[in-house]
Design an enzyme around this catalytic site. Structure first.
Site, PDB file in Angstrom:
ATOM      1  N   HIS A  17       0.724  -0.970  -0.321  1.00 23.41           N
ATOM      2  CA  HIS A  17      -0.074   0.071   0.423  1.00 23.41           C
ATOM      3  C   HIS A  17       0.879   1.464   0.348  1.00 23.41           C
ATOM      4  O   HIS A  17       1.796   1.078   0.700  1.00 23.41           O
ATOM      5  CB  HIS A  17      -0.731  -0.047   1.415  1.00 23.41           C
ATOM      6  CG  HIS A  17      -1.937   1.132   0.645  1.00 23.41           C
ATOM      7  ND1 HIS A  17      -1.924   2.074   1.233  1.00 23.41           N
ATOM      8  CD2 HIS A  17      -3.208   0.765   0.776  1.00 23.41           C
ATOM      9  CE1 HIS A  17      -2.873   3.035   1.271  1.00 23.41           C
ATOM     10  NE2 HIS A  17      -4.137   1.926   0.701  1.00 23.41           N
ATOM     11  N   ASP A  22      -7.547  -5.724   0.237  1.00 18.21           N
ATOM     12  CA  ASP A  22      -8.542  -6.679  -0.380  1.00 18.21           C
ATOM     13  C   ASP A  22      -8.158  -7.944  -0.688  1.00 18.21           C
ATOM     14  O   ASP A  22      -7.559  -8.296  -1.774  1.00 18.21           O
ATOM     15  CB  ASP A  22      -7.687  -6.270  -2.245  1.00 18.21           C
ATOM     16  CG  ASP A  22      -8.521  -5.178  -2.554  1.00 18.21           C
ATOM     17  OD1 ASP A  22      -9.658  -4.933  -2.124  1.00 18.21           O
ATOM     18  OD2 ASP A  22      -7.313  -3.815  -3.230  1.00 18.21           O
TER      19      ASP A  22
HETATM   20  N1  CMC Z   1       4.223  -7.186  -4.799  1.00 18.10           N
HETATM   21  C1  CMC Z   1       5.658  -7.618  -5.043  1.00 18.10           C
HETATM   22  N2  CMC Z   1       6.396  -6.279  -4.941  1.00 18.10           N
HETATM   23  C2  CMC Z   1       5.396  -4.791  -4.725  1.00 18.10           C
HETATM   24  C3  CMC Z   1       4.077  -4.997  -4.261  1.00 18.10           C
HETATM   25  C4  CMC Z   1       3.146  -6.265  -4.812  1.00 18.10           C
HETATM   26  N3  CMC Z   1       2.185  -6.665  -4.018  1.00 18.10           N
HETATM   27  N4  CMC Z   1       3.975  -3.514  -4.250  1.00 18.10           N
HETATM   28  C5  CMC Z   1       5.293  -3.077  -3.263  1.00 18.10           C
HETATM   29  N5  CMC Z   1       6.176  -3.792  -4.120  1.00 18.10           N
HETATM   30  C6  CMC Z   1       7.390  -3.159  -4.553  1.00 18.10           C
HETATM   31  C7  CMC Z   1       7.823  -2.026  -5.998  1.00 18.10           C
HETATM   32  O1  CMC Z   1       8.489  -3.457  -6.683  1.00 18.10           O
HETATM   33  C8  CMC Z   1       8.476  -1.404  -5.428  1.00 18.10           C
HETATM   34  O2  CMC Z   1       9.554  -2.419  -5.186  1.00 18.10           O
HETATM   35  P1  CMC Z   1      11.328  -1.644  -5.687  1.00 18.10           P
HETATM   36  O3  CMC Z   1      11.859  -0.138  -4.443  1.00 18.10           O
HETATM   37  O4  CMC Z   1      12.225  -3.196  -5.854  1.00 18.10           O
HETATM   38  O5  CMC Z   1      11.601  -1.004  -6.814  1.00 18.10           O
HETATM   39  C9  CMC Z   1       8.522  -1.195  -3.899  1.00 18.10           C
HETATM   40  O6  CMC Z   1       7.723  -2.339  -3.140  1.00 18.10           O
HETATM   41  C10 CMC Z   1       7.373  -0.231  -3.477  1.00 18.10           C
HETATM   42  O7  CMC Z   1       7.005  -0.534  -4.723  1.00 18.10           O
HETATM   43  P2  CMC Z   1       6.025   0.871  -5.092  1.00 18.10           P
HETATM   44  O8  CMC Z   1       5.587   0.250  -6.669  1.00 18.10           O
HETATM   45  O9  CMC Z   1       6.920   1.807  -5.012  1.00 18.10           O
HETATM   46  O10 CMC Z   1       4.970   1.147  -4.349  1.00 18.10           O
HETATM   47  P3  CMC Z   1       3.704   2.293  -5.038  1.00 18.10           P
HETATM   48  O11 CMC Z   1       3.333   2.699  -3.026  1.00 18.10           O
HETATM   49  O12 CMC Z   1       3.663   3.309  -5.511  1.00 18.10           O
HETATM   50  O13 CMC Z   1       2.311   1.288  -4.103  1.00 18.10           O
HETATM   51  C11 CMC Z   1       0.427  -0.668  -4.619  1.00 18.10           C
HETATM   52  C12 CMC Z   1       1.181   0.938  -4.105  1.00 18.10           C
HETATM   53  C13 CMC Z   1      -1.055  -0.550  -3.854  1.00 18.10           C
HETATM   54  C14 CMC Z   1       0.019   0.972  -6.564  1.00 18.10           C
HETATM   55  C15 CMC Z   1       1.685  -1.431  -4.833  1.00 18.10           C
HETATM   56  O14 CMC Z   1       2.044  -1.962  -3.812  1.00 18.10           O
HETATM   57  C16 CMC Z   1       1.053  -3.225  -5.354  1.00 18.10           C
HETATM   58  O15 CMC Z   1       0.160  -2.454  -7.069  1.00 18.10           O
HETATM   59  N6  CMC Z   1      -0.183  -3.625  -5.243  1.00 18.10           N
HETATM   60  C17 CMC Z   1      -0.292  -4.154  -5.395  1.00 18.10           C
HETATM   61  C18 CMC Z   1      -1.804  -3.851  -5.515  1.00 18.10           C
HETATM   62  C19 CMC Z   1      -2.840  -3.636  -4.899  1.00 18.10           C
HETATM   63  O16 CMC Z   1      -3.603  -5.195  -3.528  1.00 18.10           O
HETATM   64  N7  CMC Z   1      -3.820  -2.979  -4.564  1.00 18.10           N
HETATM   65  C20 CMC Z   1      -4.684  -2.840  -3.523  1.00 18.10           C
HETATM   66  C21 CMC Z   1      -4.239  -1.467  -2.376  1.00 18.10           C
HETATM   67  S1  CMC Z   1      -5.004  -1.046  -1.102  1.00 18.10           S
HETATM   68  C22 CMC Z   1      -7.513  -1.313  -1.637  1.00 18.10           C
HETATM   69  C23 CMC Z   1      -7.088   0.165  -2.571  1.00 18.10           C
HETATM   70  O17 CMC Z   1      -7.259   1.134  -1.703  1.00 18.10           O
HETATM   71  O18 CMC Z   1      -7.073   0.854  -3.909  1.00 18.10           O
END
Ligand code: CMC
Length: 427
Positions: A303, A361
């Site tokens: 998240h 989720d």
């Molecule tokens: N699986 C694997 N790696 C992950 C994941 C994941 N679900 N989420 C983040 N990472 C890694 C990402 O690859 C990155 O690694 P590195 O620093 O080595 O490149 C690091 O963690 C930080 O990720 P980010 O993309 O910079 O994080 P963000 O804050 O931009 O993304 C997120 C947040 C929710 C989009 C992401 O965690 C994600 O894609 N999760 C899966 C989708 C999901 O479950 N979404 C629902 C969110 S809760 C309901 C809502 O509010 O909508």
């Protein structure tokens, strides 16, 4: 007098006020930066930017805290009802018994849709994704209820808010029925908000839906868990759309479109598909390796704000167990996969180092499936519940005197100014 931050850019030093809220980190107010120093700030994805002041929801992502109007989400999920939470988000305080009675009545008596609205659904293909129907149908509300689209009139703003909260279950249930090829079921005023919604989804002419208090309570709690979440992507979309003075129905349709994406509300559908794809516990290590090799993400994990267990996920996991027990499916193989996957991920350095925990989720898909919904409906349910958050935030924005039209700037990296050439002179 606010504390000041000093920023030096070349020969210039600019003093910027440092603002503090009730809680959360201090915020450097850069509003005058461009005027005084001729520079922009750069923050794609808004990782360090507060876009507004808000009194509605507070999240402490490191501590795993979520408060609505100051009340912890676990207390609201356990002791309140979705409609009471709606009142709280919209009006700022919990209602008195009399206030709640009036609100409940207002919402109940707005649940029907204009008769002509039903014909609108027939324009969609039979196999249309229910979220596609939601984006179109909710936008169309502005064509049916234009008597409450004057955003400058506080009475009309409140009427639109009530209409949206009230009509969303009717529209969502119709999207489901259309997707299923079943006749629409009209709302009934003697039922509670969640009962009414479940009945509109699951009654068929040949057999009426049989109420089940455990499942109705679970539905209501799931709505509470999704009611608001501060300035997430879809809420920011609603605020941005609304900042131009667009009507609230159009703004909520924009929010629904944003919510649909798999990184946001679409993750619940993707999380269930992922568990189905893994299928059995023995396939988890191979799947987790794929995540670590960056071939795909673990859906329902991670998240932007929570760097700890999402407090909504704790309540959702409990609700999941209750629902599965009630429908006699405590041995659901997908629940076993989910629990083992969570255990393995939480002990793996990849996830520990990046502070990736289950979000709301992760368990919602299994729960919603046990309630009888297909994956295509999961994000629709999220949209239904989030409508109150979106409309409360929209209302707060319109009523905020410091609000301006949203207009971010950019770093331009395209071609420098050049002269037009005619086509016969180009290579
Ligand atoms: N699986 C694997 N790696 C992950 C994941 C994941 N679900 N989420 C983040 N990472 C890694 C990402 O690859 C990155 O690694 P590195 O620093 O080595 O490149 C690091 O963690 C930080 O990720 P980010 O993309 O910079 O994080 P963000 O804050 O931009 O993304 C997120 C947040 C929710 C989009 C992401 O965690 C994600 O894609 N999760 C899966 C989708 C999901 O479950 N979404 C629902 C969110 S809760 C309901 C809502 O509010 O909508």
């Amino acid at each position: 007098m606010a504390d000041m931050a000093k920023m030096s850019i070349g020969a210039k030093t600019v003093e910027l006020p440092v603002l503090t809220g009730t809680d959360g980190p201090p915020v450097v107010d850069i509003r005058k930066l461009y005027a005084e120093a001729d520079v922009f700030t750069y923050d794609p994805g808004f990782t360090s930017t507060a876009s507004c002041e808000s009194k509605i929801t507070f999240i402490d992502g490191d501590a795993g805290i979520l408060l609505h109007r100051g009340y912890p989400i676990a207390q609201l999920a356990e002791q309140s009802s979705f409609l009471e939470v709606c009142y709280l988000l919209l009006n700022g305080e919990l209602p008195s018994a009399k206030e709640f009675e009036e609100f409940n009545r207002n919402i109940t008596y707005h649940t029907m849709l204009h008769e002509q609205f039903d014909r609108f659904f027939q324009g969609f293909r039979r196999d249309a994704h229910p979220m596609a129907i939601m984006v179109g149908a909710v936008g169309a509300l502005s064509a049916f209820y234009h008597d409450s689209t004057n955003v400058d009139d506080p009475v009309q703003r409140m009427i639109s808010s009530h209409r949206l909260i009230a009509k969303m279950p009717t529209i969502a249930a119709r999207a489901f029925k259309y997707f299923r090829g079943q006749p629409f079921v009209h709302p009934r005023n003697d039922l509670s908000y969640s009962e009414n919604f479940l009945r509109m989804c699951f009654s068929v002419p040949a057999e009426d839906w049989v109420p089940n208090p455990v499942l109705t309570k679970a539905m209501d709690r799931i709505f509470i868990l999704h009611a608001d979440h501060e300035q997430n992507a879809s809420t920011s979309t609603v605020r941005l759309a609304g900042s131009s003075g667009a009507n609230p129905f159009a703004c909520i349709a924009a929010g629904i479109a944003c919510l649909w994406g798999p990184s946001h509300g679409g993750a619940n559908e993707e999380a269930l598909n992922m568990l189905i794809e893994i299928g059995t516990v023995d396939r988890i290590p191979e799947y987790v390796q794929g995540v670590k090799d960056r071939r795909y993400r673990l859906m329902g994990f991670g998240h932007r704000v929570y760097k700890n267990y999402d407090p909504r996920a704790t309540v959702m996991q409990k609700t999941c167990h209750e629902v599965l027990a009630e429908v006699g499916n405590s041995d659901d193989p997908l629940l076993k996969v989910a629990m083992e996957l969570e255990k393995i991920a939480l002990s793996d350095p990849y996830f520990i180092e990046r502070k990736l925990y289950p979000n709301v989720d992760f368990y919602s898909g299994i729960t919603l499936r046990a309630l009888g919904f297909p994956p295509e409906m999961f994000t629709v349910l999220f949209a239904l519940a989030r409508t109150v958050g979106w409309i409360s935030q929209w209302k707060e924005m319109i009523e905020d005197p410091s609000q301006k039209i949203g207009r971010p700037r950019q770093i331009y990296t395209g071609a420098p100014a050049r002269d037009y050439t005619t086509i016969d002179t180009r290579d």
